[in-house]
Motif scaffolding. Sequence first.
Motif, PDB file in Angstrom:
ATOM      1  N   ASN A 270      -7.933   0.321  -5.752  1.00  0.00           N
ATOM      2  CA  ASN A 270      -7.304   0.057  -4.465  1.00  0.00           C
ATOM      3  C   ASN A 270      -8.331   0.086  -3.338  1.00  0.00           C
ATOM      4  OD1 ASN A 270      -4.797   0.115  -5.784  1.00  0.00           O
ATOM      5  ND2 ASN A 270      -4.657   2.327  -5.537  1.00  0.00           N
ATOM      6  N   ARG A 271      -8.085  -0.711  -2.326  1.00  0.00           N
ATOM      7  CA  ARG A 271      -8.888  -0.647  -1.121  1.00  0.00           C
ATOM      8  C   ARG A 271      -8.484   0.610  -0.345  1.00  0.00           C
ATOM      9  NH1 ARG A 271     -11.622  -5.278  -0.487  1.00  0.00           N
ATOM     10  NH2 ARG A 271     -10.824  -7.191  -1.438  1.00  0.00           N
ATOM     11  N   SER A 272      -9.424   1.208   0.356  1.00  0.00           N
ATOM     12  CA  SER A 272      -9.123   2.417   1.124  1.00  0.00           C
ATOM     13  C   SER A 272      -9.434   2.213   2.590  1.00  0.00           C
ATOM     14  CB  SER A 272      -9.922   3.603   0.578  1.00  0.00           C
ATOM     15  OG  SER A 272     -11.312   3.353   0.650  1.00  0.00           O
ATOM     16  N   LEU A 273      -8.687   2.890   3.426  1.00  0.00           N
ATOM     17  CA  LEU A 273      -8.838   2.778   4.865  1.00  0.00           C
ATOM     18  C   LEU A 273      -8.481   4.115   5.488  1.00  0.00           C
ATOM     19  CD1 LEU A 273      -9.255   0.998   7.411  1.00  0.00           C
ATOM     20  CD2 LEU A 273      -6.821   0.455   7.281  1.00  0.00           C
TER      21      LEU A 273
ATOM     22  N   GLY B  42       0.814  -1.205   0.000  1.00  0.00           N
ATOM     23  CA  GLY B  42       0.000   0.000   0.000  1.00  0.00           C
ATOM     24  C   GLY B  42       0.846   1.253   0.000  1.00  0.00           C
ATOM     25  N   ASN B  43       0.192   2.394   0.182  1.00  0.00           N
ATOM     26  CA  ASN B  43       0.942   3.650   0.181  1.00  0.00           C
ATOM     27  C   ASN B  43       1.735   3.843   1.461  1.00  0.00           C
ATOM     28  OD1 ASN B  43      -1.320   4.062   1.753  1.00  0.00           O
ATOM     29  ND2 ASN B  43      -1.923   5.977   0.783  1.00  0.00           N
ATOM     30  N   PHE B  44       1.632   2.889   2.402  1.00  0.00           N
ATOM     31  CA  PHE B  44       2.458   2.934   3.607  1.00  0.00           C
ATOM     32  C   PHE B  44       3.813   2.264   3.390  1.00  0.00           C
ATOM     33  CE2 PHE B  44      -1.154  -0.043   4.049  1.00  0.00           C
ATOM     34  CZ  PHE B  44      -0.500  -1.218   3.697  1.00  0.00           C
ATOM     35  N   ASN B  45       3.993   1.527   2.284  1.00  0.00           N
ATOM     36  CA  ASN B  45       5.286   0.897   2.001  1.00  0.00           C
ATOM     37  C   ASN B  45       5.661   1.023   0.523  1.00  0.00           C
ATOM     38  OD1 ASN B  45       3.479  -0.954   0.908  1.00  0.00           O
ATOM     39  ND2 ASN B  45       4.557  -2.754   1.674  1.00  0.00           N
ATOM     40  N   ASN B  46       5.236   2.142  -0.079  1.00  0.00           N
ATOM     41  CA  ASN B  46       5.581   2.452  -1.472  1.00  0.00           C
ATOM     42  C   ASN B  46       5.108   1.380  -2.434  1.00  0.00           C
ATOM     43  OD1 ASN B  46       6.642   4.261  -3.390  1.00  0.00           O
ATOM     44  ND2 ASN B  46       8.588   3.157  -3.479  1.00  0.00           N
ATOM     45  N   TRP B  47       4.002   0.699  -2.064  1.00  0.00           N
ATOM     46  CA  TRP B  47       3.366  -0.290  -2.927  1.00  0.00           C
ATOM     47  C   TRP B  47       4.311  -1.441  -3.305  1.00  0.00           C
ATOM     48  CZ3 TRP B  47      -1.720  -0.284  -3.324  1.00  0.00           C
ATOM     49  CH2 TRP B  47      -2.412   0.920  -3.112  1.00  0.00           C
ATOM     50  N   LYS B  48       5.209  -1.766  -2.432  1.00  0.00           N
ATOM     51  CA  LYS B  48       6.114  -2.885  -2.702  1.00  0.00           C
ATOM     52  C   LYS B  48       5.359  -4.184  -2.495  1.00  0.00           C
ATOM     53  CE  LYS B  48      10.737  -4.620  -1.635  1.00  0.00           C
ATOM     54  NZ  LYS B  48      11.948  -4.407  -0.799  1.00  0.00           N
ATOM     55  N   PRO B  49       5.210  -5.020  -3.525  1.00  0.00           N
ATOM     56  CA  PRO B  49       4.344  -6.205  -3.423  1.00  0.00           C
ATOM     57  C   PRO B  49       4.943  -7.363  -2.649  1.00  0.00           C
ATOM     58  CG  PRO B  49       5.371  -6.164  -5.570  1.00  0.00           C
ATOM     59  CD  PRO B  49       5.790  -4.876  -4.877  1.00  0.00           C
ATOM     60  N   ASN B  50       6.252  -7.303  -2.376  1.00  0.00           N
ATOM     61  CA  ASN B  50       6.909  -8.393  -1.651  1.00  0.00           C
ATOM     62  C   ASN B  50       7.796  -7.854  -0.539  1.00  0.00           C
ATOM     63  OD1 ASN B  50       8.778  -7.211  -3.311  1.00  0.00           O
ATOM     64  ND2 ASN B  50       9.687  -9.129  -4.043  1.00  0.00           N
ATOM     65  N   ASP B  51       7.295  -6.858   0.159  1.00  0.00           N
ATOM     66  CA  ASP B  51       8.036  -6.205   1.233  1.00  0.00           C
ATOM     67  C   ASP B  51       8.128  -7.138   2.438  1.00  0.00           C
ATOM     68  OD1 ASP B  51       9.111  -4.583   3.158  1.00  0.00           O
ATOM     69  OD2 ASP B  51       7.790  -2.876   2.761  1.00  0.00           O
ATOM     70  N   PRO B  52       9.337  -7.574   2.825  1.00  0.00           N
ATOM     71  CA  PRO B  52       9.469  -8.496   3.967  1.00  0.00           C
ATOM     72  C   PRO B  52       8.853  -7.941   5.246  1.00  0.00           C
ATOM     73  CG  PRO B  52      11.538  -8.317   2.755  1.00  0.00           C
ATOM     74  CD  PRO B  52      10.637  -7.252   2.207  1.00  0.00           C
ATOM     75  N   ALA B  53       8.844  -6.617   5.387  1.00  0.00           N
ATOM     76  CA  ALA B  53       8.297  -6.002   6.591  1.00  0.00           C
ATOM     77  C   ALA B  53       6.774  -6.086   6.641  1.00  0.00           C
ATOM     78  CB  ALA B  53       8.738  -4.546   6.679  1.00  0.00           C
ATOM     79  N   TYR B  54       6.154  -6.415   5.520  1.00  0.00           N
ATOM     80  CA  TYR B  54       4.695  -6.519   5.451  1.00  0.00           C
ATOM     81  C   TYR B  54       4.252  -7.902   4.992  1.00  0.00           C
ATOM     82  CZ  TYR B  54       4.173  -1.582   6.440  1.00  0.00           C
ATOM     83  OH  TYR B  54       4.188  -0.355   7.063  1.00  0.00           O
ATOM     84  N   GLN B  55       5.045  -8.904   5.336  1.00  0.00           N
ATOM     85  CA  GLN B  55       4.718 -10.282   4.992  1.00  0.00           C
ATOM     86  C   GLN B  55       4.009 -10.963   6.169  1.00  0.00           C
ATOM     87  OE1 GLN B  55       8.039 -12.662   3.774  1.00  0.00           O
ATOM     88  NE2 GLN B  55       6.830 -14.531   3.553  1.00  0.00           N
ATOM     89  N   PHE B  56       3.011 -11.763   5.864  1.00  0.00           N
ATOM     90  CA  PHE B  56       2.292 -12.511   6.889  1.00  0.00           C
ATOM     91  C   PHE B  56       3.156 -13.660   7.415  1.00  0.00           C
ATOM     92  CE2 PHE B  56      -1.128 -10.554   4.513  1.00  0.00           C
ATOM     93  CZ  PHE B  56      -2.038 -10.175   5.492  1.00  0.00           C
ATOM     94  N   SER B  57       2.964 -13.981   8.684  1.00  0.00           N
ATOM     95  CA  SER B  57       3.565 -15.167   9.295  1.00  0.00           C
ATOM     96  C   SER B  57       2.438 -16.123   9.674  1.00  0.00           C
ATOM     97  CB  SER B  57       4.356 -14.786  10.547  1.00  0.00           C
ATOM     98  OG  SER B  57       5.443 -13.944  10.223  1.00  0.00           O
ATOM     99  N   LYS B  58       2.700 -17.402   9.532  1.00  0.00           N
ATOM    100  CA  LYS B  58       1.671 -18.385   9.860  1.00  0.00           C
ATOM    101  C   LYS B  58       1.799 -18.790  11.321  1.00  0.00           C
ATOM    102  CE  LYS B  58      -0.664 -22.422   7.935  1.00  0.00           C
ATOM    103  NZ  LYS B  58      -0.638 -23.463   6.869  1.00  0.00           N
TER     104      LYS B  58
END
Length: 377
Positions: A99-102, A44-60
Amino acid sequence: MKRIYFFLIFTSSFLGVNAQVKVRFELQNIPQNKDSIPECFVAGNFNNWKPNDPAYQFSKVNGVYLLEKQLPADAYEYKITRGSWEKVETGSKGNAFGNRSLNLKKDTVVKFTVANWADQFKKEPLKHTASVNIHIIDTAFLIPQLAAKRRVWIYLPPSYVLSTKTYPVLYMHDGQNLFDQLTSGYGEWGVDELLDSLIVKGQKEYIVVGIDHGGSERLKEYNPYDSEYGKGKGKAYIDFLVKTLKPYIDEHYRTKKDSKNTVIAGSSMGGLISMYAIATYPTVFGKAGVFSPAFWLGKAIETDVKNALINLNGSKIYLVAGDLESKTMVSDMKNVYQILNPTGENKNIMMVEKADGKHSEWFWHREFVDFYKFISN
């Protein structure tokens, strides 16, 4: 198709101007996919739309995909991916959407579903996807300046039929790729669906006119300068827009005719010719969208922009390109931006560089939203 339920749970707290809010993302019911170990991300616009940003990756964790972050109270746009824009979330039939908005102002719970992934959509024969607001003005509109004929499309805002008001107009090149996947060579921008969505959210309504390119003639028709591909025909093409097409549109549709309400936009060669159009006819086109411009094929644009500066005072120009495009794409764009806005203080001249940007319709589809908001203000 299994549904994915995605919950955003926001911790209760008083939100000051610079307050941070804890955000817990929960992603459940991952659908079957070809990945042996599914990896999901928030972009999203909080991480420059990086689609594979490790900082925004889900953990199981215990069978549930989780992501916890702290974000400032603010407005956000975002999407869910599986590591690339080729694996971005889509509608149930694989269709792209905005895009989804919040808007984070207070403790909030947002519940939504991801219906499908772009790479999992079962490939079917292409079909028409143009919305009911799309019409064909003519399948063979005469271009006397080029001794040619082209199909011309028009998007009429949802309120057009039931109102008597006038509308600003956005002229766009490569009409084949704007509205309909059946006519697009590399995928469509989805301009009609994006506008329908944005207008529902309160954005300004525009008429959009799309002009088909001339196939093998495109590299000449969208270039005002001679190149290795032949003698440039771009000047004649822009003369067609100004002297033939715009008068026709203004006569047959309820338009706002002044330059403030007349916009031109396109990508690649369409970006080059859009920059040339506003530099050459600033009293006709008051705003321009310059997506991934092929300035490398028309370096003389820099001289033309310099010569036009005094007449571009008040014009609004939006330039955008990605780091994953051609070698000089971003640097060429920056050169033109520096000419237009040497101090960086002119808010009417905007340049956007995206780390993940590719020379592709999905990129222009995504960036169209911010461009549209820019020209609407």
